[in-house]
Write an enzyme that holds these catalytic residues in place. Structure first.
Site, PDB file in Angstrom:
ATOM      1  N   HIS A 382       0.940  -1.231   0.111  1.00 57.04           N
ATOM      2  CA  HIS A 382       0.139   0.437  -0.174  1.00 57.04           C
ATOM      3  C   HIS A 382       0.789   1.233  -0.138  1.00 57.04           C
ATOM      4  O   HIS A 382       0.455   2.158  -0.036  1.00 57.04           O
ATOM      5  CB  HIS A 382      -0.918   0.145   1.221  1.00 57.04           C
ATOM      6  CG  HIS A 382      -0.650  -0.087   2.677  1.00 57.04           C
ATOM      7  ND1 HIS A 382       0.292  -0.893   3.480  1.00 57.04           N
ATOM      8  CD2 HIS A 382      -0.256   1.342   3.283  1.00 57.04           C
ATOM      9  CE1 HIS A 382       0.707  -1.023   4.204  1.00 57.04           C
ATOM     10  NE2 HIS A 382       0.238   0.747   4.936  1.00 57.04           N
ATOM     11  N   ASP A 383       1.772   1.222   0.539  1.00 55.82           N
ATOM     12  CA  ASP A 383       2.672   2.622   1.052  1.00 55.82           C
ATOM     13  C   ASP A 383       3.859   2.488   0.169  1.00 55.82           C
ATOM     14  O   ASP A 383       5.054   2.846  -0.093  1.00 55.82           O
ATOM     15  CB  ASP A 383       3.037   2.713   2.283  1.00 55.82           C
ATOM     16  CG  ASP A 383       2.010   3.575   3.295  1.00 55.82           C
ATOM     17  OD1 ASP A 383       1.843   4.418   2.455  1.00 55.82           O
ATOM     18  OD2 ASP A 383       2.328   3.579   4.175  1.00 55.82           O
ATOM     19  N   LYS A 386       6.210   4.737  -1.318  1.00 55.50           N
ATOM     20  CA  LYS A 386       7.222   6.154  -0.435  1.00 55.50           C
ATOM     21  C   LYS A 386       8.676   6.400  -0.867  1.00 55.50           C
ATOM     22  O   LYS A 386       9.034   6.701  -0.331  1.00 55.50           O
ATOM     23  CB  LYS A 386       6.554   5.644   1.069  1.00 55.50           C
ATOM     24  CG  LYS A 386       5.435   5.797   1.047  1.00 55.50           C
ATOM     25  CD  LYS A 386       5.233   5.676   3.162  1.00 55.50           C
ATOM     26  CE  LYS A 386       4.157   6.685   3.322  1.00 55.50           C
ATOM     27  NZ  LYS A 386       4.267   5.839   4.570  1.00 55.50           N
ATOM     28  N   HIS A 411       3.035   9.732  -2.822  1.00 59.58           N
ATOM     29  CA  HIS A 411       3.331   8.551  -2.844  1.00 59.58           C
ATOM     30  C   HIS A 411       2.255   7.372  -2.645  1.00 59.58           C
ATOM     31  O   HIS A 411       2.307   6.417  -3.721  1.00 59.58           O
ATOM     32  CB  HIS A 411       3.051   8.292  -1.014  1.00 59.58           C
ATOM     33  CG  HIS A 411       2.407   7.466  -0.122  1.00 59.58           C
ATOM     34  ND1 HIS A 411       1.759   8.797   0.109  1.00 59.58           N
ATOM     35  CD2 HIS A 411       2.471   6.424   0.202  1.00 59.58           C
ATOM     36  CE1 HIS A 411       0.854   7.984   1.116  1.00 59.58           C
ATOM     37  NE2 HIS A 411       0.784   6.679   1.419  1.00 59.58           N
ATOM     38  N   HIS A 437      -5.886   3.712  -0.805  1.00 65.18           N
ATOM     39  CA  HIS A 437      -6.394   3.408   0.996  1.00 65.18           C
ATOM     40  C   HIS A 437      -6.559   4.780   2.091  1.00 65.18           C
ATOM     41  O   HIS A 437      -6.567   4.717   3.079  1.00 65.18           O
ATOM     42  CB  HIS A 437      -4.635   2.367   1.278  1.00 65.18           C
ATOM     43  CG  HIS A 437      -3.765   3.362   1.232  1.00 65.18           C
ATOM     44  ND1 HIS A 437      -2.916   3.573   0.033  1.00 65.18           N
ATOM     45  CD2 HIS A 437      -2.516   4.105   1.941  1.00 65.18           C
ATOM     46  CE1 HIS A 437      -1.477   4.021   0.607  1.00 65.18           C
ATOM     47  NE2 HIS A 437      -1.550   3.842   2.010  1.00 65.18           N
ATOM     48  N   HIS A 438      -5.795   5.675   0.984  1.00 61.73           N
ATOM     49  CA  HIS A 438      -6.000   6.911   1.701  1.00 61.73           C
ATOM     50  C   HIS A 438      -7.662   7.853   1.126  1.00 61.73           C
ATOM     51  O   HIS A 438      -7.290   9.022   1.929  1.00 61.73           O
ATOM     52  CB  HIS A 438      -4.965   7.712   1.870  1.00 61.73           C
ATOM     53  CG  HIS A 438      -3.644   7.418   2.380  1.00 61.73           C
ATOM     54  ND1 HIS A 438      -3.749   7.794   3.522  1.00 61.73           N
ATOM     55  CD2 HIS A 438      -2.475   7.120   2.249  1.00 61.73           C
ATOM     56  CE1 HIS A 438      -2.572   7.179   4.169  1.00 61.73           C
ATOM     57  NE2 HIS A 438      -1.470   7.220   3.267  1.00 61.73           N
ATOM     58  N   ASP A 466      -4.656  -0.017   8.352  1.00 60.83           N
ATOM     59  CA  ASP A 466      -3.592   0.989   7.800  1.00 60.83           C
ATOM     60  C   ASP A 466      -3.770   1.917   9.356  1.00 60.83           C
ATOM     61  O   ASP A 466      -2.853   1.607   9.533  1.00 60.83           O
ATOM     62  CB  ASP A 466      -3.137   0.550   7.252  1.00 60.83           C
ATOM     63  CG  ASP A 466      -2.553   2.381   6.739  1.00 60.83           C
ATOM     64  OD1 ASP A 466      -1.179   1.884   6.909  1.00 60.83           O
ATOM     65  OD2 ASP A 466      -1.950   3.249   6.225  1.00 60.83           O
TER      66      ASP A 466
END
Length: 521
Positions: A382-383, A386, A411, A437-438, A466
């Protein structure tokens, strides 16, 4: 029974004297187990039942005795057939409560019950009521005998012939069932469960090849970080178990010793009543199949078994190779997620916890096992975007400026751009999760301000997992919150940040999520 009545006398079962020297012992073999051939006698004359049982009292075919069940009318016979669906043979009278009661019973057996296996021998004392030629042509029977022509020898020969046919039909049925198991596994051949189905099909095939009973087990030798042991890949009969089991915990000690010996000596072991087959692939993967309850195999039968196992080992090798590839891909996905977390100095098992939280929440939401597994594999990425964020911003211990926060927000888009080109299901899901996811349920999230169920369920699930884990963990910019504070936050963000259904499910099953939290502390 009144023997003065000529009509009744014609319907008697009379056994004439045999020729001297007749010996049926060559057809008899030693009883190998407690199995029996179930024989149904359907006749309205008690004496017919008594004489039949007396004549066939010591009958043994293929190592099994006869077990008789009696009915005195077609109506009783229907109940008897339903109670004994695996009966091998029915000795059937024609004229009972009606002139054609036996013939009607044949139709019931073949057409309504769809029982094509049972062998039907029609015995009649009144052939005029059911002429042989028309009965043979119009009804699915296997033999026709007038009771006056039946000698002991003829009855014996007729029964042997019928049982031999029944046995062969059952062998064909078992073989077909084994092939069906293998065919069913083909569409998902490279999944772990399909490997078990394939192994089960192989076992069924071998049981039918040697005409054994159903107590069989297929074992593989597995080496793990903790130990090396023999595990059951597939089993049937008394050895059948659910889930992965160690062979030593399931099979009897003497059976396990044979299996262990085969692995140690790397050769197959044959005896008069069981066989332990060892086969090894080119890559060194070892398998042993144990089967018992059959007659001594001929050299040709052994050869067939060896050839069959050699071919099967090739199929297993392909399955193992694909499993190995799949497991490697999973490890790479986890590693990519962990690299991201390490770079942002978020220590611990964050990606593992998020993966397990996401899988559990997906199942609680009602998604299939397959989809839940996809989310579990994809959510660690998911990240991943970054990796494109400068260290000075990513690991800044204090508050971010508006400009720095805009860089951090990028990201989500970076992760999506990295992953979107793959046509693999897991990476496609990972691209969606990385991008969404954000996003927030009320539309205030980023990067696109998606709202409600327009946000993909994968993104909504990962968002809850998360944030919960992030709040429960130490980060460079904050200390971990206590659990009550985290739960209060989830409730306050219900229908704002998070899907309200998912929040309710998470809180309802909180104990299960906390088990995961403790496991990966």
């Amino acid at each position: 029974m009144n023997s003065d009545n000529p009509q009744e006398l014609d319907d008697e079962l009379i056994f004439a004297d045999e020729e001297k020297g007749y010996d049926r012992s060559p057809l008899l073999v030693k009883e190998r187990n407690q199995e029996v051939w179930e024989v149904l006698i359907v006749d309205d004359e008690k004496q017919v039942h008594q004489v039949t049982k007396m004549v066939l009292n010591d009958f043994i075919f293929d190592g099994k005795k006869l077990e008789f069940h009696s009915a005195f009318s077609a109506t009783e016979a229907k109940e008897l057939i339903e109670a004994h669906p695996n009966a091998a043979l029915i000795l059937l009278d024609v004229v009972m409560e009606s002139e054609h009661a036996g013939l009607e019973l044949i139709k019931y057996l073949r057409k309504e019950m769809k029982n094509q296996s049972i062998r039907i021998i029609l015995r009649t004392g009144q052939p005029g009521q059911a002429p042989e030629k028309s009965v043979i042509m119009d009804y699915d029977i296997n033999d026709y005998k007038e009771k006056t022509e039946l000698t002991t020898q003829k009855l014996f020969t007729t029964v042997v012939s019928a049982l031999r046919s029944f046995r062969d039909i059952k062998v064909i049925e078992k073989s077909r069932n084994g092939l069906e198991e293998i065919i069913k596994s083909a569409p998902t051949l490279f999944e772990l469960q399909s490997m078990k189905k394939f192994a089960s099909g192989v076992l069924t095939q071998l049981i039918s090849i040697v005409n054994a009973n159903e107590n069989a087990v297929h074992c593989s030798f597995a080496v793990t970080k903790e130990e090396e042991d023999i595990y059951i890949l597939a089993a049937s009969g008394d050895y059948a178990q659910t889930g992965e089991q160690r062979a030593r915990d399931v099979v009897p000690r003497d059976v396990f010793e044979f299996i262990e010996q085969a692995f140690q000596t790397k050769i197959s072991i044959y005896s008069s009543c069981h066989m332990t087959i060892y086969f090894r692939s080119k890559m060194g993967m070892e398998n042993v199949i144990y089967i018992n309850g059959f007659q001594t195999l001929s050299e040709w039968e052994r050869y067939l078994v060896e050839i069959y196992c050699a071919n099967v080992s090739v199929a297993f090798e392909n399955i193992y190779l694909n499993l190995e590839l799949e497991n490697t891909q999973k490890e790479i996905i986890y590693t990519m997620g962990e690299i991201t977390e390490t770079r942002s100095k978020e220590t611990g098992h964050h990606v593992k916890r998020v993966a397990e939280y996401s899988r559990l929440l997906a199942l609680k939401y009602g998604l299939s096992e397959q989809e839940a597994e996809v989310i579990r594999l994809a959510s660690p990425m998911h990240d991943v975007g970054k990796v494109g964020i400068p260290d000075a911003i990513l690991n800044k211990p204090g508050p971010l400026t508006d400009e720095e926060f805009e860089v951090i927000k990028s990201h989500a888009g970076l992760g999506y751009e990295m992953l979107k080109h793959s046509n693999k299901q897991v990476l496609n899901a990972a691209a969606t999760i990385a991008q969404q996811h954000h996003e927030k349920y009320d539309g205030s999230g980023y990067p696109h301000g998606l709202k409600g169920e327009i946000i993909h369920i994968y993104g909504r699930i990962t968002a809850v997992a998360d944030v919960f884990d992030a709040l429960c963990s130490d980060r460079v910019y904050k200390k971990a919150w206590d659990l009550d504070r985290v739960l209060d936050f989830l409730l306050s963000q219900k229908a704002r940040h998070f899907d309200p259904v998912l929040v309710d499910l998470f809180l309802t099953h909180l104990d299960e999520f906390l088990v995961i939290k403790e496991k990966y502390t």
